[in-house]
Design an enzyme around this catalytic site. Structure first.
Site, PDB file in Angstrom:
ATOM      1  N   ASP A 158      -2.525  -1.480  -2.625  1.00  0.00           N
ATOM      2  CA  ASP A 158      -3.348  -2.540  -2.038  1.00  0.00           C
ATOM      3  C   ASP A 158      -4.824  -2.316  -2.357  1.00  0.00           C
ATOM      4  O   ASP A 158      -5.688  -2.405  -1.489  1.00  0.00           O
ATOM      5  CB  ASP A 158      -3.131  -2.610  -0.528  1.00  0.00           C
ATOM      6  CG  ASP A 158      -3.724  -3.879   0.089  1.00  0.00           C
ATOM      7  OD1 ASP A 158      -3.961  -4.847  -0.656  1.00  0.00           O
ATOM      8  OD2 ASP A 158      -3.955  -3.896   1.317  1.00  0.00           O
ATOM      9  N   MET A 195      -0.950  -4.185   9.022  1.00  0.00           N
ATOM     10  CA  MET A 195      -0.279  -2.921   9.297  1.00  0.00           C
ATOM     11  C   MET A 195      -0.614  -2.369  10.679  1.00  0.00           C
ATOM     12  O   MET A 195       0.158  -1.613  11.257  1.00  0.00           O
ATOM     13  CB  MET A 195      -0.648  -1.899   8.235  1.00  0.00           C
ATOM     14  CG  MET A 195      -0.296  -2.280   6.818  1.00  0.00           C
ATOM     15  SD  MET A 195      -0.777  -0.970   5.659  1.00  0.00           S
ATOM     16  CE  MET A 195      -0.569  -1.822   4.099  1.00  0.00           C
TER      17      MET A 195
END
Length: 515
Positions: free
Chosen positions: A138, A27
């Protein structure tokens, strides 16, 4: 522990000074920063491929606002964010402590009291996160930190912003870590959204890891691990009896069979060692072969779908030109992914023995060709290679035949009228006037080519289940009787006007042609 900044790293973001690096992932990069008040903070700077998307910035802003509502006990508090900065960034509380992953790697599995404290701490964090309407997506040992005063869970609440847009860049970017991802994360059938139950599954896997030093579905590869998650019971050898029953409950295959975070926390605080008694799971007879029927626990998630999604998300990332295909009775074989690759299974699926629902699922798993029938107008989708927009056809000829290509929890729709064209899939084109239409597009997963099918709970006049077809970014596919065209729009306050059913047209030569 932070690392020095590298050449080319920024020295400030907004009003924050950057003083070191904390890590880097799919990310973005996480920096150690210092605020105007001198407080140390962790700052996640978003990767450039996301930063240039207006759609991503809107999602990022929305998810950050939700994450700010999470009470900071047992979580790293969200302090600040700037979705409009170049690049966007997120500021959270800096937790100066090792991760659970590092602790187990260095010192081995946790002993009884410490293990129970971690289980309670993570359950407490999930109770707070889910109570604010946020899903972590996550949860893994690297996102559980040992802080002064207890456990802190980090990196929650913004994964959806990345997940919703990441697949257009690389197909291996589904947010999550395979060993901790719940079975439904791989399922394209029905297009159901990820729920808080996925975090509960991850809790079970994380606690098992903390107790044993290994994940409960560990395989020789990411693909093998994903297969075990879907098809096998967890290996909980080494998990203390005081936790094994609760962990097993959290690792149930079906989301509805798992406890909530609140139930988990209550059980742990009460010292319960087993889940409450529940009724036995229903079974159904699934006819795989006319000679040898198989009785199996009623599944909601197709095994083939899991493999296809896993191969897109994992094997493709490794550069392998193969996909794994499940054969009847659980046999596995490697098959080429091209349009002509893959022989028929040794024990063929007999289409005549399948119910309408099973045929529909075979289509949505990328195994059968289909007509996509528009229930309200009794017509079928059509796309000819020399046309640019989706048509309403009469259901005859290859122009009306499609194949579904599963990609994670979504799928692409390939038309079969011209297999040699460079644009054999359907995609959404957004017009400056504000409308969106469906046109020909290259078969690669993007924010414009990924669709979901959501069950309406109804059936068409032939008894086939009907679905709405939607796109996460642009809205729901609908038919306009006035303009006699298909269009896509967001319908937040009204139900979709158009529903679709999938008409079986026989097996494809491979599970996902052209994938």
């Amino acid at each position: 522990m932070s690392m020095p900044l590298r050449a080319g790293d920024p020295t400030e973001l907004g009003r924050y000074e950057l003083v070191g690096r904390l890590g880097e992932g799919g990310m973005g990069t996480v920096y150690l920063g210092r605020g105007p008040d001198g407080r140390l903070v962790a700052i996640k700077m978003v990767r450039s491929e996301f930063a240039h998307e207006t759609e991503f910035r809107g999602r990022f802003r929305s998810e950050v606002n939700r994450a700010k509502q999470v009470p900071p006990f047992s979580t790293a508090e969200v302090l600040d964010a700037d979705p409009d900065h170049e690049p966007p960034y997120l500021v959270v509380e800096y937790v100066d402590g090792p991760s659970l992953a590092a602790e187990v790697k260095e010192k081995g599995p946790l002993p009884g009291a410490a293990l129970h404290g971690v289980a309670v701490g993570i359950a407490t964090a999930l109770t707070a996160i889910h109570g604010a309407g946020v899903i972590h997506r996550d949860l893994k040992p690297g996102n559980v930190l040992f802080a002064r005063g207890g456990i802190k869970v980090i990196d929650f609440g913004i994964a959806r912003a990345f997940e919703a847009t990441s697949q257009h860049t690389r197909t291996d970017q589904m947010v999550g870590t395979v060993a901790y991802m719940a079975p439904e994360r791989y399922d394209p059938v029905g297009g159901r959204p990820v729920t808080a139950a996925a975090d509960i599954f991850a809790w079970g896997a994380v606690v098992a890891f903390a107790a044993t030093g290994r994940t409960p579905f560990a395989g020789e590869s990411a693909a093998a691990t994903a297969m075990r998650i879907l098809t096998q019971e967890p290996d909980l050898a080494g998990v203390p009896e005081s936790l094994a029953g609760v962990v097993a409950w959290a690792l149930a295959k079906e989301p509805d069979d798992r406890p909530t975070a609140r139930e988990l926390l209550d059980l742990l605080l009460a010292g319960a060692t087993q889940r409450p008694a529940v009724a036995a799971a229903p079974v159904e007879r699934v006819v795989i072969d006319p000679v040898e029927p198989v009785v199996a626990a009623k599944p909601r998630f197709g095994r083939t779908a899991v493999l296809l999604a896993t191969m897109v998300a994992v094997v493709a990332a490794a550069g392998a030109g193969t996909a794994i295909r499940l054969l009847p009775h659980g046999a596995e074989q490697a098959a080429g992914t091209g349009p002509s690759a893959g022989a028929s299974p040794a024990i063929p699926v007999v289409t005549q023995s399948l119910t309408v629902e099973q045929k529909t699922q075979a289509i949505l798993r990328g195994r059968h060709k289909t007509l996509i029938h528009v229930a309200e107008i009794d017509r079928d989708l059509a796309m000819e290679s020399h046309y640019t927009e989706l048509l309403a056809g009469d259901g005859t000829g290859p122009k009306s035949e499609f194949a579904v290509i599963p990609v994670g929890v979504e799928f692409m729709i390939r038309y079969l009228s011209d297999p040699d064209t460079t644009e054999p899939c359907l995609g959404i084109r957004f017009n400056p006037a504000g409308s969106a239409t469906v046109v020909t597009a290259e078969c690669s997963p993007t924010d414009a080519t990924l669709f979901r099918a959501s069950s309406t709970g109804q059936h068409d006049d032939q008894g086939r289940p009907t679905y709405t077809i939607s796109n996460e970014s642009f809205g729901v596919l609908q038919w306009s009787e006035d303009t006699r065209t298909f269009f896509v729009e967001v319908t937040p306050d009204a139900p979709p006007l158009t529903s679709f059913s999938f008409v079986d047209r026989g097996p494809l030569p491979s599970p996902s042609p052209g994938g």
